[in-house]
Design a protein around this motif. Structure first.
Motif, PDB file in Angstrom:
ATOM      1  N   PHE A   6     -23.509 -10.569  40.440  1.00 57.65           N
ATOM      2  CA  PHE A   6     -23.132  -9.154  40.385  1.00 57.65           C
ATOM      3  C   PHE A   6     -22.383  -8.737  41.644  1.00 57.65           C
ATOM      4  O   PHE A   6     -21.457  -7.930  41.598  1.00 57.65           O
ATOM      5  CB  PHE A   6     -24.372  -8.270  40.193  1.00 57.65           C
ATOM      6  N   LYS A   7     -22.776  -9.308  42.778  1.00 55.67           N
ATOM      7  CA  LYS A   7     -22.116  -8.978  44.045  1.00 55.67           C
ATOM      8  C   LYS A   7     -20.653  -9.379  44.021  1.00 55.67           C
ATOM      9  O   LYS A   7     -19.795  -8.716  44.607  1.00 55.67           O
ATOM     10  CB  LYS A   7     -22.852  -9.695  45.195  1.00 55.67           C
ATOM     11  N   ASN A   8     -20.354 -10.489  43.340  1.00 61.09           N
ATOM     12  CA  ASN A   8     -18.995 -11.010  43.314  1.00 61.09           C
ATOM     13  C   ASN A   8     -18.201 -10.574  42.087  1.00 61.09           C
ATOM     14  O   ASN A   8     -17.109 -11.088  41.824  1.00 61.09           O
ATOM     15  CB  ASN A   8     -19.014 -12.543  43.399  1.00 61.09           C
ATOM     16  N   ILE A   9     -18.741  -9.659  41.298  1.00 59.39           N
ATOM     17  CA  ILE A   9     -17.956  -9.086  40.207  1.00 59.39           C
ATOM     18  C   ILE A   9     -16.823  -8.282  40.818  1.00 59.39           C
ATOM     19  O   ILE A   9     -17.014  -7.514  41.752  1.00 59.39           O
ATOM     20  CB  ILE A   9     -18.825  -8.155  39.317  1.00 59.39           C
ATOM     21  N   GLY A  10     -15.633  -8.470  40.301  1.00 60.38           N
ATOM     22  CA  GLY A  10     -14.477  -7.763  40.835  1.00 60.38           C
ATOM     23  C   GLY A  10     -13.753  -6.957  39.789  1.00 60.38           C
ATOM     24  O   GLY A  10     -14.387  -6.329  38.937  1.00 60.38           O
ATOM     25  N   PRO A  11     -12.418  -7.024  39.804  1.00 61.72           N
ATOM     26  CA  PRO A  11     -11.617  -6.218  38.877  1.00 61.72           C
ATOM     27  C   PRO A  11     -11.603  -6.745  37.443  1.00 61.72           C
ATOM     28  O   PRO A  11     -11.090  -6.067  36.559  1.00 61.72           O
ATOM     29  CB  PRO A  11     -10.203  -6.301  39.472  1.00 61.72           C
ATOM     30  N   GLY A  12     -12.164  -7.949  37.226  1.00 65.53           N
ATOM     31  CA  GLY A  12     -12.152  -8.542  35.889  1.00 65.53           C
ATOM     32  C   GLY A  12     -12.648  -7.600  34.798  1.00 65.53           C
ATOM     33  O   GLY A  12     -11.957  -7.381  33.796  1.00 65.53           O
ATOM     34  N   PRO A  13     -13.857  -7.022  34.957  1.00 69.63           N
ATOM     35  CA  PRO A  13     -14.344  -6.092  33.935  1.00 69.63           C
ATOM     36  C   PRO A  13     -13.444  -4.875  33.745  1.00 69.63           C
ATOM     37  O   PRO A  13     -13.367  -4.328  32.638  1.00 69.63           O
ATOM     38  CB  PRO A  13     -15.718  -5.670  34.483  1.00 69.63           C
ATOM     39  N   LEU A  14     -12.744  -4.455  34.806  1.00 69.57           N
ATOM     40  CA  LEU A  14     -11.812  -3.331  34.677  1.00 69.57           C
ATOM     41  C   LEU A  14     -10.631  -3.728  33.790  1.00 69.57           C
ATOM     42  O   LEU A  14     -10.143  -2.924  32.992  1.00 69.57           O
ATOM     43  CB  LEU A  14     -11.304  -2.879  36.054  1.00 69.57           C
ATOM     44  N   ILE A 145     -12.504  10.830  43.165  1.00 64.60           N
ATOM     45  CA  ILE A 145     -13.346  10.286  44.243  1.00 64.60           C
ATOM     46  C   ILE A 145     -12.564   9.233  45.018  1.00 64.60           C
ATOM     47  O   ILE A 145     -12.668   9.128  46.239  1.00 64.60           O
ATOM     48  CB  ILE A 145     -14.656   9.691  43.665  1.00 64.60           C
ATOM     49  N   GLY A 146     -11.744   8.451  44.268  1.00 62.51           N
ATOM     50  CA  GLY A 146     -10.825   7.513  44.912  1.00 62.51           C
ATOM     51  C   GLY A 146     -11.487   6.360  45.626  1.00 62.51           C
ATOM     52  O   GLY A 146     -10.904   5.748  46.521  1.00 62.51           O
ATOM     53  N   ASN A 147     -12.717   6.041  45.232  1.00 62.37           N
ATOM     54  CA  ASN A 147     -13.441   4.936  45.856  1.00 62.37           C
ATOM     55  C   ASN A 147     -13.480   3.763  44.881  1.00 62.37           C
ATOM     56  O   ASN A 147     -14.061   3.868  43.803  1.00 62.37           O
ATOM     57  CB  ASN A 147     -14.861   5.390  46.226  1.00 62.37           C
ATOM     58  N   TYR A 148     -12.857   2.637  45.274  1.00 61.46           N
ATOM     59  CA  TYR A 148     -12.774   1.495  44.366  1.00 61.46           C
ATOM     60  C   TYR A 148     -14.150   1.031  43.905  1.00 61.46           C
ATOM     61  O   TYR A 148     -14.362   0.742  42.736  1.00 61.46           O
ATOM     62  CB  TYR A 148     -12.020   0.330  45.022  1.00 61.46           C
ATOM     63  N   LYS A 149     -15.118   0.968  44.836  1.00 65.22           N
ATOM     64  CA  LYS A 149     -16.448   0.468  44.493  1.00 65.22           C
ATOM     65  C   LYS A 149     -17.134   1.352  43.449  1.00 65.22           C
ATOM     66  O   LYS A 149     -17.815   0.859  42.549  1.00 65.22           O
ATOM     67  CB  LYS A 149     -17.323   0.366  45.749  1.00 65.22           C
ATOM     68  N   VAL A 150     -16.947   2.664  43.576  1.00 68.32           N
ATOM     69  CA  VAL A 150     -17.549   3.594  42.609  1.00 68.32           C
ATOM     70  C   VAL A 150     -16.925   3.397  41.226  1.00 68.32           C
ATOM     71  O   VAL A 150     -17.631   3.289  40.215  1.00 68.32           O
ATOM     72  CB  VAL A 150     -17.367   5.063  43.069  1.00 68.32           C
ATOM     73  N   ILE A 151     -15.584   3.325  41.202  1.00 69.79           N
ATOM     74  CA  ILE A 151     -14.886   3.116  39.923  1.00 69.79           C
ATOM     75  C   ILE A 151     -15.309   1.793  39.301  1.00 69.79           C
ATOM     76  O   ILE A 151     -15.584   1.706  38.098  1.00 69.79           O
ATOM     77  CB  ILE A 151     -13.355   3.150  40.135  1.00 69.79           C
ATOM     78  N   GLU A 152     -15.384   0.750  40.132  1.00 69.38           N
ATOM     79  CA  GLU A 152     -15.776  -0.572  39.643  1.00 69.38           C
ATOM     80  C   GLU A 152     -17.165  -0.539  39.017  1.00 69.38           C
ATOM     81  O   GLU A 152     -17.367  -1.030  37.900  1.00 69.38           O
ATOM     82  CB  GLU A 152     -15.755  -1.570  40.800  1.00 69.38           C
ATOM     83  N   ARG A 153     -18.135   0.073  39.713  1.00 74.32           N
ATOM     84  CA  ARG A 153     -19.514   0.095  39.208  1.00 74.32           C
ATOM     85  C   ARG A 153     -19.636   0.879  37.909  1.00 74.32           C
ATOM     86  O   ARG A 153     -20.337   0.461  36.977  1.00 74.32           O
ATOM     87  CB  ARG A 153     -20.444   0.677  40.271  1.00 74.32           C
TER      88      ARG A 153
END
Length: 408
Positions: A6-14, A145-153
């Motif tokens: 889960f820590k290494n999940i990136g833009p793939g799911p997006l 919000i413009g926060n990549y981590k928030v959008i990713e989660r």
């Protein structure tokens, strides 16, 4: 191990969230209703093609720390060719995503309406759908919000919700596993299926995802040693997205009637056969598909426009925000008022039809440049597979353009 994954999940799911929109769900529904499991192999082919192209886009982003649009500006030296490329990309991605955004929001609305019923408010001379505004506001808040981590989660959570919803729906229909596997691994061409086959590939291998992926990986990873995580992330996410699409085909194959034109019809058709829960699971999946695409389409357009025009891609910059705001607001208004921008959509289809093979060709070219990627350039096998995929994208592009002009 799971925590590390889960820590290494990136833009793939997006990226998976972006290609599994309402259009994909509808296309898969029609494929299942008309041809049963016979076209599952086309989705399997789409998964392979998408993995190859998206892996190249993510590798470009990780190694160069630049988006695809930025690389195009830097590598094309001729001012005329560069100008044409920028015009085509802006037309297809920015104008195209503006036109499609209403459909993304409307798809999410259909999912909610399948559960809660239609919710329309009358004000003076016109009426508007409250659910369209609700989905639009949610997307606006998340993007602002413009926060990549928030959008990713948030998008990872929505992709998991969507996946579970469609998987459970498919399981409820109790498919014959032998027939499903036969459909995946034994290609067949039922009569009048060619346009559906092309449609399944065309809704999965999409040009704006290549730009989105190359831009997002540099938000997540900054070192060449991270390439292995980016590659794993891409493969897992695209396969998961493909399985979701296959689940929709399997679910719709259970319906005996041909009188199905959308996922909402499918939800209603499943209810008498497999119970009320099947309708709810499918509706939740459609809602998640709609809202994830409603978020990723404006985001991709903003990255593309900033890259093409040489602006900063900072997600909190005013220029970046103004682009996605325009697209999102246009989508909310068009969806809530029921406006169909047919001419804009036709233009976007033509531009996308030209853009997909052009970008695929450029991507293959740049992925072979030692000056850009060094030792991380394409191998011979990667090039052979990529060229085969390029041939498919040329075919798809021609079909898209000819269909708009009703040549066939």
């Amino acid at each position: 191990m799971i925590k590390n994954w889960f820590k290494n999940i990136g833009p793939g799911p997006l990226v998976a969230a972006a290609f599994i929109g309402p259009g994909t769900v509808t296309m898969c529904t029609l494929a299942g209703v008309k041809f049963g499991y016979a076209l599952l192999w086309a989705m399997a082919l789409s998964i392979i093609a998408t993995i190859v192209l998206q892996e190249m886009a993510s590798r470009l982003g990780v190694i160069t720390q630049k988006g695809l649009a930025q690389t195009i500006r830097a590598e094309i030296k001729s001012p005329v060719i560069k100008g044409l490329a920028v015009f085509l990309i802006l037309s297809a991605i920015v104008i195209g995503n503006t036109a499609y955004e209403a459909g993304n929001i409307s798809g999410g609305v259909l999912g909610l309406e399948a559960i809660f019923g239609e919710n329309t408010m009358q004000t003076g001379w016109f009426s508007f759908k409250l659910f369209s505004v609700l989905i639009g506001v949610l997307a606006f808040i998340l993007l602002y919000i413009g926060n990549y981590k928030v959008i990713e989660r948030v998008l990872v959570a929505l992709v998991i919700l969507m996946s579970l919803a469609f998987f459970i729906t498919a399981i409820l229909t109790k498919p014959n596993l032998f027939d499903v596997l036969q459909g995946v691994f034994m290609p067949t061409y039922p009569p009048n299926s060619i346009f559906t086959i092309i449609g399944l590939i065309g809704t999965t291998v999409v040009p704006y995802n290549l730009f989105l992926h190359a831009s997002l990986v540099k938000e997540k990873w900054h070192d060449k040693s991270d390439l292995k995580y980016a590659r794993k992330d891409t493969i897992v996410a695209v396969i998961l997205g493909g399985l979701v699409s296959m689940s929709v085909i399997v679910s719709s194959a259970a319906i005996q009637t041909q009188d199905i034109s959308s996922a909402v019809d499918l939800a209603k058709g499943l209810e008498p056969l497999f119970g009320t829960y099947s309708k709810y699971f499918l509706a939740i999946g459609l809602f998640a598909a709609g809202i994830t695409s409603a978020i990723t389409a404006p985001l991709a357009a903003a990255f593309v426009a900033c890259g093409c025009l040489g602006w900063t891609s900072n997600m909190k910059s005013m220029r970046f925000r103004s682009i996605w705001m325009f697209i999102l607001i246009f989508g909310i208004v068009s969806s809530s008022l029921g406006i169909k921008s047919i001419e804009i959509i036709k233009f976007a289809q033509v531009a996308n039809g030209i853009l997909l093979p052009v970008i695929a060709a450029f991507l293959i070219w740049v992925m072979n440049r030692t000056s850009v990627l060094g030792e991380y350039k394409n191998s011979l096998i990667q090039n052979v597979v990529a060229i085969l995929i390029l041939a498919i994208t040329v075919f798809l592009g021609l079909k898209s353009i000819l269909k708009v002009f009703e040549v066939f």
